[in-house]
Structures are given as C-alpha cells and as structure tokens.
Scaffold this motif. Structure first.
Motif, PDB file in Angstrom:
ATOM      1  N   PRO A   1      89.569 -70.521 -17.481  1.00  8.44           N
ATOM      2  CA  PRO A   1      89.847 -69.484 -18.291  1.00  8.44           C
ATOM      3  C   PRO A   1      88.678 -68.997 -19.046  1.00  8.44           C
ATOM      4  N   TRP A   2      88.535 -67.929 -19.674  1.00  9.78           N
ATOM      5  CA  TRP A   2      87.569 -67.244 -20.266  1.00  9.78           C
ATOM      6  C   TRP A   2      87.255 -67.920 -21.675  1.00  9.78           C
ATOM      7  N   GLY A   3      88.409 -68.385 -22.398  1.00 11.54           N
ATOM      8  CA  GLY A   3      88.440 -69.081 -23.536  1.00 11.54           C
ATOM      9  C   GLY A   3      87.711 -70.224 -23.477  1.00 11.54           C
ATOM     10  N   ALA A   4      88.204 -71.088 -22.325  1.00 13.00           N
ATOM     11  CA  ALA A   4      87.598 -72.312 -22.039  1.00 13.00           C
ATOM     12  C   ALA A   4      86.034 -72.274 -21.633  1.00 13.00           C
ATOM     13  N   ARG A   5      85.596 -71.204 -21.065  1.00  7.15           N
ATOM     14  CA  ARG A   5      84.086 -70.955 -20.847  1.00  7.15           C
ATOM     15  C   ARG A   5      83.278 -70.692 -21.859  1.00  7.15           C
ATOM     16  N   MET A   6      84.033 -70.157 -23.007  1.00  8.08           N
ATOM     17  CA  MET A   6      83.284 -69.663 -24.052  1.00  8.08           C
ATOM     18  C   MET A   6      83.095 -70.940 -25.112  1.00  8.08           C
ATOM     19  N   LYS A   7      84.144 -71.801 -25.190  1.00  7.82           N
ATOM     20  CA  LYS A   7      84.022 -72.925 -25.685  1.00  7.82           C
ATOM     21  C   LYS A   7      82.965 -74.134 -25.009  1.00  7.82           C
ATOM     22  N   ILE A   8      83.204 -74.120 -23.837  1.00  8.10           N
ATOM     23  CA  ILE A   8      82.009 -74.955 -23.139  1.00  8.10           C
ATOM     24  C   ILE A   8      80.568 -74.627 -23.560  1.00  8.10           C
ATOM     25  N   ALA A   9      80.423 -73.295 -23.382  1.00 12.25           N
ATOM     26  CA  ALA A   9      79.048 -72.831 -23.646  1.00 12.25           C
ATOM     27  C   ALA A   9      78.600 -72.889 -24.988  1.00 12.25           C
ATOM     28  N   LEU A  10      79.490 -72.855 -26.177  1.00 13.69           N
ATOM     29  CA  LEU A  10      79.181 -73.196 -27.519  1.00 13.69           C
ATOM     30  C   LEU A  10      78.949 -74.692 -27.571  1.00 13.69           C
ATOM     31  N   GLY A  11      79.658 -75.654 -26.900  1.00 13.56           N
ATOM     32  CA  GLY A  11      79.261 -77.105 -27.140  1.00 13.56           C
ATOM     33  C   GLY A  11      78.050 -77.517 -26.557  1.00 13.56           C
ATOM     34  N   ALA A  12      77.445 -77.014 -25.535  1.00 14.41           N
ATOM     35  CA  ALA A  12      76.611 -77.131 -24.797  1.00 14.41           C
ATOM     36  C   ALA A  12      75.303 -76.673 -25.522  1.00 14.41           C
TER      37      ALA A  12
ATOM     38  N   GLY B   1      92.803 -73.845  -6.752  1.00 19.18           N
ATOM     39  CA  GLY B   1      93.218 -74.023  -8.150  1.00 19.18           C
ATOM     40  C   GLY B   1      93.009 -72.734  -8.772  1.00 19.18           C
ATOM     41  N   ALA B   2      93.510 -72.804 -10.038  1.00 21.23           N
ATOM     42  CA  ALA B   2      93.230 -71.620 -11.137  1.00 21.23           C
ATOM     43  C   ALA B   2      91.836 -71.508 -11.779  1.00 21.23           C
ATOM     44  N   ALA B   3      91.200 -70.530 -11.818  1.00 21.37           N
ATOM     45  CA  ALA B   3      90.076 -70.341 -12.464  1.00 21.37           C
ATOM     46  C   ALA B   3      89.970 -70.660 -13.788  1.00 21.37           C
TER      47      ALA B   3
ATOM     48  N   VAL C   1      70.527 -69.851 -17.230  1.00 21.44           N
ATOM     49  CA  VAL C   1      70.902 -69.878 -15.794  1.00 21.44           C
ATOM     50  C   VAL C   1      72.569 -70.402 -15.938  1.00 21.44           C
ATOM     51  N   VAL C   2      72.765 -71.790 -16.720  1.00 17.02           N
ATOM     52  CA  VAL C   2      74.268 -72.237 -16.652  1.00 17.02           C
ATOM     53  C   VAL C   2      75.124 -70.970 -17.383  1.00 17.02           C
ATOM     54  N   LEU C   3      74.563 -70.173 -18.424  1.00 19.69           N
ATOM     55  CA  LEU C   3      75.547 -69.011 -18.955  1.00 19.69           C
ATOM     56  C   LEU C   3      75.643 -68.243 -17.910  1.00 19.69           C
ATOM     57  N   LEU C   4      74.665 -67.786 -16.848  1.00 21.53           N
ATOM     58  CA  LEU C   4      74.990 -66.898 -16.025  1.00 21.53           C
ATOM     59  C   LEU C   4      75.771 -67.374 -14.885  1.00 21.53           C
ATOM     60  N   GLU C   5      76.038 -68.709 -14.586  1.00 23.89           N
ATOM     61  CA  GLU C   5      76.962 -69.368 -13.830  1.00 23.89           C
ATOM     62  C   GLU C   5      78.238 -69.073 -14.461  1.00 23.89           C
ATOM     63  N   ILE C   6      78.265 -69.342 -15.555  1.00 25.68           N
ATOM     64  CA  ILE C   6      79.560 -69.467 -16.436  1.00 25.68           C
ATOM     65  C   ILE C   6      80.145 -67.915 -16.232  1.00 25.68           C
ATOM     66  N   LEU C   7      79.404 -67.038 -16.276  1.00 27.99           N
ATOM     67  CA  LEU C   7      79.774 -65.639 -16.449  1.00 27.99           C
ATOM     68  C   LEU C   7      80.150 -65.198 -15.164  1.00 27.99           C
TER      69      LEU C   7
ATOM     70  N   SER D   1      83.137 -82.908 -14.676  1.00 25.91           N
ATOM     71  CA  SER D   1      81.842 -81.939 -15.112  1.00 25.91           C
ATOM     72  C   SER D   1      82.170 -80.761 -14.933  1.00 25.91           C
ATOM     73  N   LEU D   2      81.500 -79.760 -15.528  1.00 25.74           N
ATOM     74  CA  LEU D   2      81.662 -78.287 -15.522  1.00 25.74           C
ATOM     75  C   LEU D   2      81.470 -77.847 -13.982  1.00 25.74           C
ATOM     76  N   GLU D   3      80.526 -78.309 -13.315  1.00 29.12           N
ATOM     77  CA  GLU D   3      80.378 -77.871 -11.825  1.00 29.12           C
ATOM     78  C   GLU D   3      81.742 -78.152 -11.178  1.00 29.12           C
ATOM     79  N   ASN D   4      82.381 -79.108 -11.159  1.00 25.76           N
ATOM     80  CA  ASN D   4      83.691 -79.278 -10.729  1.00 25.76           C
ATOM     81  C   ASN D   4      84.673 -78.322 -10.828  1.00 25.76           C
ATOM     82  N   HIS D   5      84.782 -77.672 -12.231  1.00 27.40           N
ATOM     83  CA  HIS D   5      85.660 -76.608 -12.675  1.00 27.40           C
ATOM     84  C   HIS D   5      85.161 -75.289 -12.226  1.00 27.40           C
ATOM     85  N   LEU D   6      84.030 -75.108 -12.380  1.00 26.75           N
ATOM     86  CA  LEU D   6      83.365 -73.462 -12.217  1.00 26.75           C
ATOM     87  C   LEU D   6      83.508 -73.299 -10.892  1.00 26.75           C
ATOM     88  N   PHE D   7      83.242 -74.117 -10.036  1.00 26.35           N
ATOM     89  CA  PHE D   7      82.990 -73.804  -8.504  1.00 26.35           C
ATOM     90  C   PHE D   7      84.009 -74.323  -7.601  1.00 26.35           C
TER      91      PHE D   7
END
Length: 456
Positions: free
Chosen positions: A182-193, A178-180, A276-282, A168-174
C-alpha cells in the motif's frame, strides 16, 4: 584509511585498544555528541599479519552489550543450519532463522533471531564481517537493525541479529503474486530508511553506507524500517577532507555516477542511492531490469526525465496500486527523487532535509476512496442458500410452466374435439350451416334448394 586484517587468531603483540567506553547512541538519535570509534582504530599496522581475536573485539566494544556465541550454540539455535530454517542468501552468505531461549545467555531474553553465516567462497570476507561488528556494536538507532552478537571461532564468521518478520523491502515491492504494497506503507518505509541514513551521516564521525538498496532494507511486523548489511560501510570525510578515495564497490544501478567514475565517496553518494530506491518505491520497478525493453533496462534513465511532468507521472507510477495513492504525495515524491538523482552531487539534498520532506508526506488526505467490499463468511452464505433453495425451486417450476404455456400458444392451434359416436348426415350439416347464415343468405339458400328439388 588503514586496512582491515584478515583472520581471527589472537594477536601476539599488544593491541592498541581504545579506552573509550561506548555510549548508548539511542539517547541521541541525531548523532551529535556521540563519540563513535572509527573503523580504522580496530586495525593494526597495514601489511601486518596480526588481527583481532574475539576477545580483542569484545574488550574494545565494552558497553556494547554484544554476546559472543560458540558455533555449537548457533548450530543448536538453527537446528544445525537446517534448510527448513533458511531465510535467504546474499553476498555475505546464507541467513537462517533461529530461536534463543532465556537460559542460553544471561541477560538475553527469549526471542527469534536471524543468523547470518559468512560464505568463505562468497563475495565478502572477514573485512566486511569485522566492519559490521564494529559499526553495529557501537551504533543503536530505531532504523538500524540490531546486532545481538557474533561468532569468531576458527574460520567461522557468524553474525546474530534481531529477527525481522517481514523480510526485505525487495520481497514486498517486486513480488509477482499477492496484493501490492500500500501507498501508506511505502511512505512509512521511505521515511524510516531516510532517518537511518541521516543518523549515519550526521554522527560526529560520519558513516557512508555505500550499499543502500531495497534488499538491505528490512521490515518489522508494523513495517518499521531497519537498515542492514554494513559490510561495505566507510568512515566519511572529516575536517578539511571533501571525500574518501576508495575502490568502487556496491550494486550496479544504485551507485552514484561520480563515485563510479572517480572513486570519490561522499554522503551524497548515499543520497543518490536513496533516490534510486525512492524511484523503485514509486514505480514498482527494479533499478536494473533486463527483462524489459532496451530503453527501460535502467530505471533512472527511463523514469527521471518524466518525474517533472505531472501528465507523465501517472504513466510511471506502479500500476498495481490501482490508483490508490495520493496525487499530491506522488508529485512531491517525484520531485524529491529528481533532486536526489541529480547527475552532480551538489544539487542533491542532505538526508536531514529528505527526512523533513518525507515527514510532511505521511498523511495526505487526498487518497481516493476505494469501493467498499464486504466479504460474507462462507457459513452465512450456505445458510442463506439453504433457506432460499425451496423458494427458488418453486419459482423456477412456475416459470417453466408459464414458458411452456406461452410456447404452446405460439406454435400450436387448438381445435375442438369431436364428440365420440356422433354422426353428421347431409341434412344435419345443412341445418347447422343454415343456422349460421344471415336472413338474406338463408332466403337465397332456400331458393337454391327449391330449384334443386324441382329438377329432381
């Protein structure tokens, strides 16, 4: 809306089964023209003790390509739901990884799967299980998790999904280590959702997700977004209806304020949750985090007032990105999140408009260039060290000698060594000293010597 019925035994009265054949919704990702059967069509008269059996569901979802599994098959697939295959647990129940070979079910290829087993003492029950089967049995979209099959045997309720290797996104975002992400992956995930939600909202019979959050956003190997857990989904308003009245359900911190206060559910409720999720991604922060200061417990209350201020935006962006993000893209995301999180539903954008905005933010070229770091293989380093070791030792030895010489000259005054066996008499000393005197000094010395001789 008619309520779902509990239990899964065979109905004794003839069930009114829809005769419409399910069409493949992937052919029309926008949702227009796809005749989805509503959730209410699968329920009998309210208050009736009758319910749907596995065969009833199968007959109703003709063309859905869902497979019916036995409990014994699922035990074999998951090694009897072994703890070594455990993936996680939510309100529905535990999820285990399994593997299907190509001989188990005709037409089903060999593949890893995720098996979600209903916890009879958990927060959800047969109602949520049935909603998920009905919904995912009909809908197919690249950004919705694929339901492969189900089990409805005695009291057991199990769902079988495609396996999502990144969780899940939760496991990667929080995650703490490990490495954060990346911004590009965050944008791709937001668009898919956003595409997944837009597909649900724009169907001829709209669906309101009602439980959109980071833990329900699953990720494929290439960070393709798949929405999951549709147990709380509801049919949206149709015709002249403006909303659906229902009891408030969902997750604290994600639910829209008007839905919490009135129980009126609309597609704009999902838009707020997306904000809210977009804010979490940011920000890299959770929607609700009691471990932070009192003013920062609720992410929306803390961050939303700062979204329209470019100077404060850098302060709230996830520090783990270490500046590796698009400044223009971050400002656009902040403005979009601000709109989605409007206190009133009308100013919020539709998910179709959200998709358009996010598509324009995918490949911004103002990303800062990080310093290039080349990691030398360990074997190469060892070889280079072995070559340089003799030379390094020689250099160190020479440096030590030079240092010793310098220290000796600084702290020790060398004196000429006396020749062994040489005896200096008084006359010899006078002669030696006399040779070192100037002519005038010699003349004076001779006079002194003559005076001494006369006195003697």
């Amino acid at each position: 809306m008619k309520s779902f019925l509990f239990g899964c035994f065979k109905s004794q009265l003839p069930l009114k089964t829809p005769k419409k054949k399910i069409r493949d919704s992937t052919k029309n990702s926008g949702g227009s023209g796809f005749q989805r059967l509503s959730l209410s069509e699968f329920s009998s008269t309210p208050g009736s003790p009758l319910s749907l059996s596995a065969n009833d569901i199968s007959n109703s979802l003709l063309g859905s390509n869902l497979h019916i599994f036995t409990l014994q098959e699922l035990q074999k697939i998951t090694n009897n739901f072994s703890s070594s295959n455990f993936l996680g647990e939510g309100g529905f129940g535990a999820v285990h990884k399994g593997f299907i070979d190509d001989k188990m079910k005709p037409g089903l290829k060999a593949q890893p799967i995720a098996v979600k087993r209903l916890d009879l003492e958990g927060l959800q029950g047969h109602r949520e299980w049935l909603a998920e089967v009905i919904l995912l049995g009909q809908l197919r979209h690249p950004n919705l998790v694929k339901l492969i099959g189900y089990c409805c045997e005695d009291e057991h309720r199990v769902l079988v999904y495609e396996y999502m290797p990144r969780g899940s996104l939760e496991n990667h975002l929080f995650r703490k280590y490990g490495a954060a992400l990346p911004w590009g992956a965050r944008m791709k995930i937001a668009l898919g959702a956003a595409k997944g939600l837009a597909f649900l909202h724009d169907s001829e019979k709209p669906v309101i997700y009602r439980d959109f959050k980071t833990s329900n956003i699953l990720l494929d190997a290439d960070y393709t977004t798949k929405l999951s857990d549709f147990g709380l989904a509801k049919d949206g308003p149709e015709g002249d209806e403006t909303h659906v009245s229902t009891r408030v359900m969902g997750t604290h911190g994600y639910a829209a304020p008007e839905y919490v206060m009135t129980g009126h559910l609309t597609a704009m409720s999902d838009v707020y949750s997306f904000g809210v999720v977009l804010l979490e991604i940011l920000t890299g922060r959770r929607a609700v985090d009691k471990s932070r200061g009192p003013r920062e417990h609720n992410l929306v209350e803390w961050a939303r007032p700062q979204l329209n201020n470019p100077r404060k935006l850098d302060y709230i962006i996830d520090p783990r990105l270490d500046g590796q993000y698009s400044s223009k893209g971050a400002q656009k995301i902040a403005a979009l999140a601000y709109q989605c999180l409007s206190h009133h539903p009308k100013p919020r954008p539709s998910m179709s408009n959200v998709v358009k905005i996010l598509e324009s933010l995918q490949n911004f070229n103002d990303m800062p260039i990080a310093p290039f770091v080349y990691i030398v293989p360990v074997e190469t380093v060892k070889k280079e060290l072995e070559k340089k070791e003799p030379e390094q030792k020689k250099e160190n030895k020479d440096e030590n000698r030079q240092t010793q010489r310098q220290n000796g000259q600084r702290h020790r005054i060398r004196t000429p060594r006396a020749k062994t066996g040489t005896v200096y008499t008084e006359s010899n000393v006078r002669t030696h000293l006399k040779s070192r005197l100037s002519p005038d000094q010699k003349e004076n010395q001779n006079k002194e010597n003559q005076i001494k001789d006369e006195s003697i």
